[in-house]
Scaffold this motif. Sequence first.
Motif, PDB file in Angstrom:
ATOM      1  N   SER A   1       0.839  -1.194   0.000  1.00  0.00           N
ATOM      2  CA  SER A   1       0.000   0.000   0.000  1.00  0.00           C
ATOM      3  C   SER A   1       0.879   1.251   0.000  1.00  0.00           C
ATOM      4  CB  SER A   1      -0.927   0.007   1.214  1.00  0.00           C
ATOM      5  OG  SER A   1      -1.898  -1.025   1.098  1.00  0.00           O
ATOM      6  N   ALA A   2       1.970   1.214   0.752  1.00  0.00           N
ATOM      7  CA  ALA A   2       2.923   2.334   0.732  1.00  0.00           C
ATOM      8  C   ALA A   2       3.706   2.353  -0.575  1.00  0.00           C
ATOM      9  CB  ALA A   2       3.871   2.231   1.924  1.00  0.00           C
ATOM     10  N   TRP A   3       4.109   1.187  -1.045  1.00  0.00           N
ATOM     11  CA  TRP A   3       4.930   1.075  -2.261  1.00  0.00           C
ATOM     12  C   TRP A   3       4.192   1.607  -3.485  1.00  0.00           C
ATOM     13  CZ3 TRP A   3       9.951  -0.245  -2.230  1.00  0.00           C
ATOM     14  CH2 TRP A   3      10.572  -0.613  -3.434  1.00  0.00           C
ATOM     15  N   PHE A   4       2.901   1.321  -3.589  1.00  0.00           N
ATOM     16  CA  PHE A   4       2.132   1.719  -4.765  1.00  0.00           C
ATOM     17  C   PHE A   4       1.632   3.170  -4.698  1.00  0.00           C
ATOM     18  CE2 PHE A   4       0.886  -3.002  -5.207  1.00  0.00           C
ATOM     19  CZ  PHE A   4       1.967  -3.255  -6.037  1.00  0.00           C
ATOM     20  N   THR A   5       1.827   3.826  -3.569  1.00  0.00           N
ATOM     21  CA  THR A   5       1.444   5.238  -3.466  1.00  0.00           C
ATOM     22  C   THR A   5       2.465   6.074  -4.226  1.00  0.00           C
ATOM     23  OG1 THR A   5       0.374   4.896  -1.326  1.00  0.00           O
ATOM     24  CG2 THR A   5       1.025   7.140  -1.869  1.00  0.00           C
ATOM     25  N   GLN A   6       1.994   6.902  -5.149  1.00  0.00           N
ATOM     26  CA  GLN A   6       2.899   7.642  -6.014  1.00  0.00           C
ATOM     27  C   GLN A   6       3.816   8.563  -5.204  1.00  0.00           C
ATOM     28  OE1 GLN A   6       2.993   6.543  -8.900  1.00  0.00           O
ATOM     29  NE2 GLN A   6       0.953   6.063  -9.692  1.00  0.00           N
ATOM     30  N   HIS A   7       5.061   8.636  -5.642  1.00  0.00           N
ATOM     31  CA  HIS A   7       6.078   9.457  -4.980  1.00  0.00           C
ATOM     32  C   HIS A   7       7.044   9.915  -6.062  1.00  0.00           C
ATOM     33  CE1 HIS A   7       9.832  10.172  -2.670  1.00  0.00           C
ATOM     34  NE2 HIS A   7       9.010  10.594  -1.732  1.00  0.00           N
ATOM     35  N   ARG A   8       7.770  10.987  -5.817  1.00  0.00           N
ATOM     36  CA  ARG A   8       8.631  11.512  -6.886  1.00  0.00           C
ATOM     37  C   ARG A   8       9.753  10.550  -7.263  1.00  0.00           C
ATOM     38  NH1 ARG A   8      13.250  14.700  -5.180  1.00  0.00           N
ATOM     39  NH2 ARG A   8      13.551  14.625  -2.916  1.00  0.00           N
ATOM     40  N   HIS A   9      10.098   9.613  -6.372  1.00  0.00           N
ATOM     41  CA  HIS A   9      11.128   8.629  -6.702  1.00  0.00           C
ATOM     42  C   HIS A   9      10.551   7.245  -7.005  1.00  0.00           C
ATOM     43  CE1 HIS A   9      14.277  11.424  -5.883  1.00  0.00           C
ATOM     44  NE2 HIS A   9      14.050  11.491  -4.585  1.00  0.00           N
ATOM     45  N   ARG A  10       9.228   7.110  -6.979  1.00  0.00           N
ATOM     46  CA  ARG A  10       8.612   5.797  -7.173  1.00  0.00           C
ATOM     47  C   ARG A  10       7.270   5.997  -7.872  1.00  0.00           C
ATOM     48  NH1 ARG A  10       9.056   4.671  -2.396  1.00  0.00           N
ATOM     49  NH2 ARG A  10       6.916   5.202  -1.805  1.00  0.00           N
ATOM     50  N   THR A  11       7.111   5.374  -9.032  1.00  0.00           N
ATOM     51  CA  THR A  11       5.922   5.568  -9.866  1.00  0.00           C
ATOM     52  C   THR A  11       5.327   4.207 -10.217  1.00  0.00           C
ATOM     53  OG1 THR A  11       6.884   7.562 -10.851  1.00  0.00           O
ATOM     54  CG2 THR A  11       5.047   6.531 -12.022  1.00  0.00           C
ATOM     55  N   THR A  12       4.020   4.054  -9.993  1.00  0.00           N
ATOM     56  CA  THR A  12       3.339   2.810 -10.353  1.00  0.00           C
ATOM     57  C   THR A  12       2.464   3.052 -11.576  1.00  0.00           C
ATOM     58  OG1 THR A  12       3.382   1.958  -8.089  1.00  0.00           O
ATOM     59  CG2 THR A  12       1.723   1.039  -9.560  1.00  0.00           C
ATOM     60  N   LEU A  13       2.577   2.137 -12.531  1.00  0.00           N
ATOM     61  CA  LEU A  13       1.883   2.227 -13.813  1.00  0.00           C
ATOM     62  C   LEU A  13       0.951   1.045 -13.966  1.00  0.00           C
ATOM     63  CD1 LEU A  13       5.090   2.890 -15.945  1.00  0.00           C
ATOM     64  CD2 LEU A  13       3.470   4.646 -15.175  1.00  0.00           C
ATOM     65  N   VAL A  14      -0.174   1.243 -14.634  1.00  0.00           N
ATOM     66  CA  VAL A  14      -1.082   0.144 -14.946  1.00  0.00           C
ATOM     67  C   VAL A  14      -1.335   0.115 -16.452  1.00  0.00           C
ATOM     68  CG1 VAL A  14      -2.188   0.174 -12.689  1.00  0.00           C
ATOM     69  CG2 VAL A  14      -3.150   1.534 -14.522  1.00  0.00           C
ATOM     70  N   SER A  15      -1.452  -1.079 -16.964  1.00  0.00           N
ATOM     71  CA  SER A  15      -1.757  -1.293 -18.378  1.00  0.00           C
ATOM     72  C   SER A  15      -3.223  -1.680 -18.509  1.00  0.00           C
ATOM     73  CB  SER A  15      -0.868  -2.405 -18.938  1.00  0.00           C
ATOM     74  OG  SER A  15      -1.299  -2.786 -20.228  1.00  0.00           O
ATOM     75  N   MET A  16      -3.906  -1.040 -19.455  1.00  0.00           N
ATOM     76  CA  MET A  16      -5.322  -1.299 -19.663  1.00  0.00           C
ATOM     77  C   MET A  16      -5.539  -1.977 -21.013  1.00  0.00           C
ATOM     78  SD  MET A  16      -6.321  -0.109 -16.827  1.00  0.00           S
ATOM     79  CE  MET A  16      -8.100  -0.330 -17.083  1.00  0.00           C
ATOM     80  N   GLY A  17      -6.330  -3.045 -21.011  1.00  0.00           N
ATOM     81  CA  GLY A  17      -6.706  -3.738 -22.228  1.00  0.00           C
ATOM     82  C   GLY A  17      -8.216  -3.705 -22.404  1.00  0.00           C
ATOM     83  N   ASP A  18      -8.707  -4.440 -23.382  1.00  0.00           N
ATOM     84  CA  ASP A  18     -10.146  -4.451 -23.646  1.00  0.00           C
ATOM     85  C   ASP A  18     -10.944  -4.944 -22.441  1.00  0.00           C
ATOM     86  OD1 ASP A  18      -9.628  -3.506 -26.159  1.00  0.00           O
ATOM     87  OD2 ASP A  18      -9.700  -5.492 -27.119  1.00  0.00           O
ATOM     88  N   GLY A  19     -10.360  -5.857 -21.678  1.00  0.00           N
ATOM     89  CA  GLY A  19     -11.065  -6.405 -20.524  1.00  0.00           C
ATOM     90  C   GLY A  19     -10.744  -5.716 -19.214  1.00  0.00           C
ATOM     91  N   GLY A  20     -10.011  -4.615 -19.282  1.00  0.00           N
ATOM     92  CA  GLY A  20      -9.636  -3.897 -18.065  1.00  0.00           C
ATOM     93  C   GLY A  20      -8.147  -4.001 -17.796  1.00  0.00           C
ATOM     94  N   LEU A  21      -7.767  -3.915 -16.534  1.00  0.00           N
ATOM     95  CA  LEU A  21      -6.360  -3.922 -16.150  1.00  0.00           C
ATOM     96  C   LEU A  21      -5.738  -5.284 -16.478  1.00  0.00           C
ATOM     97  CD1 LEU A  21      -5.007  -2.384 -12.876  1.00  0.00           C
ATOM     98  CD2 LEU A  21      -4.122  -4.563 -13.682  1.00  0.00           C
ATOM     99  N   ASN A  22      -4.640  -5.242 -17.258  1.00  0.00           N
ATOM    100  CA  ASN A  22      -3.991  -6.505 -17.631  1.00  0.00           C
ATOM    101  C   ASN A  22      -2.521  -6.561 -17.231  1.00  0.00           C
ATOM    102  OD1 ASN A  22      -2.802  -4.846 -19.539  1.00  0.00           O
ATOM    103  ND2 ASN A  22      -3.996  -5.657 -21.263  1.00  0.00           N
ATOM    104  N   GLY A  23      -2.081  -5.586 -16.461  1.00  0.00           N
ATOM    105  CA  GLY A  23      -0.712  -5.615 -15.971  1.00  0.00           C
ATOM    106  C   GLY A  23      -0.359  -4.323 -15.269  1.00  0.00           C
ATOM    107  N   PHE A  24       0.718  -4.366 -14.494  1.00  0.00           N
ATOM    108  CA  PHE A  24       1.167  -3.166 -13.792  1.00  0.00           C
ATOM    109  C   PHE A  24       2.621  -3.340 -13.381  1.00  0.00           C
ATOM    110  CE2 PHE A  24      -0.352  -5.996 -10.509  1.00  0.00           C
ATOM    111  CZ  PHE A  24       0.563  -5.851  -9.481  1.00  0.00           C
ATOM    112  N   CYS A  25       3.252  -2.239 -13.053  1.00  0.00           N
ATOM    113  CA  CYS A  25       4.608  -2.288 -12.527  1.00  0.00           C
ATOM    114  C   CYS A  25       4.903  -1.010 -11.758  1.00  0.00           C
ATOM    115  CB  CYS A  25       5.648  -2.485 -13.639  1.00  0.00           C
ATOM    116  SG  CYS A  25       5.876  -1.052 -14.713  1.00  0.00           S
TER     117      CYS A  25
END
Length: 276
Positions: free
Chosen positions: A165-189
């Motif tokens: 929960s802390a790791w995925f919270t956006q910060h200037r040194h840490r950014t979480t991305l999600v990939s969206m497909g036809d069926g919704g979220l299909n990946g993240f990093c």
Amino acid sequence: MTTFRNATPQELRVILDWAADEGWNPGLDDARAFFPADPEGFFVAVDGSDHPVAAISVVNHSDSFAFLGLYLVVPEHRGKGIGYALWQHAMSHAGNRTVGLDGVEAQQQNYVASGFAHAGGTTRFSGAISGRADPGIRLATAADIPVLVGQEAEASGVAKPRYLSAWFTQHRHRTTLVSMGDGGLNGFCTIRACRSGTKIGPLVADDAAVAQRLIAHSASLTEGPITLDVPATSTALSSVCESYGLTAGFRTARMYRGPFSAPRHENFAVVSLELG
């Protein structure tokens, strides 16, 4: 006289500086995400002046699982038994939980002697690639975080809600991305700025094509080399890394004391070697 106690948030930053001195290349702001995972899970051995001379973390992620890392002794205090004594002190914090670790392969027999069993390995892939922005990838929002925590748990085999929960919270040194497909979220990093370059972790993708897109988009947002720590079971992601020309280098042994569920996802990179 050496004594043991919990580390403070400020001391955790010092410990991460020690890790940098050892070539572990921690993130620029790891302490801010590490400490909330378990504020009582970071330990130091201190000398008579209360100065830390050794450290270890045994972070309780849940009622059934803990992870050991950041096991360090400053060079002038090595060979005195301080590190192992601190290890024994810190392990009691885990209680009856299963404890995992990612250790250098040369230390594997020492971990076996402490009750750990080998459960596979992790390979670090590193290198510079040409980035490519992807319109199907966006920044994660606060509303995404519970979903990402759940999907990472499915991929890794272990739920780590406070940590992530802390790791995925956006910060200037840490950014979480999600990939969206036809069926919704299909990946993240998550990409995090490190002392040198950038690390990507975790990465979870429905298939290799999504993993490729996440890595390429991440590279478009960063400068310098990128690094991913990939379990041996993530065969598809290893192939993606090789296709980008990333070099396989540093390897660790994943080990557990107690019953475990090892990562089995084919497109998964671990969050960090320090906290799992």
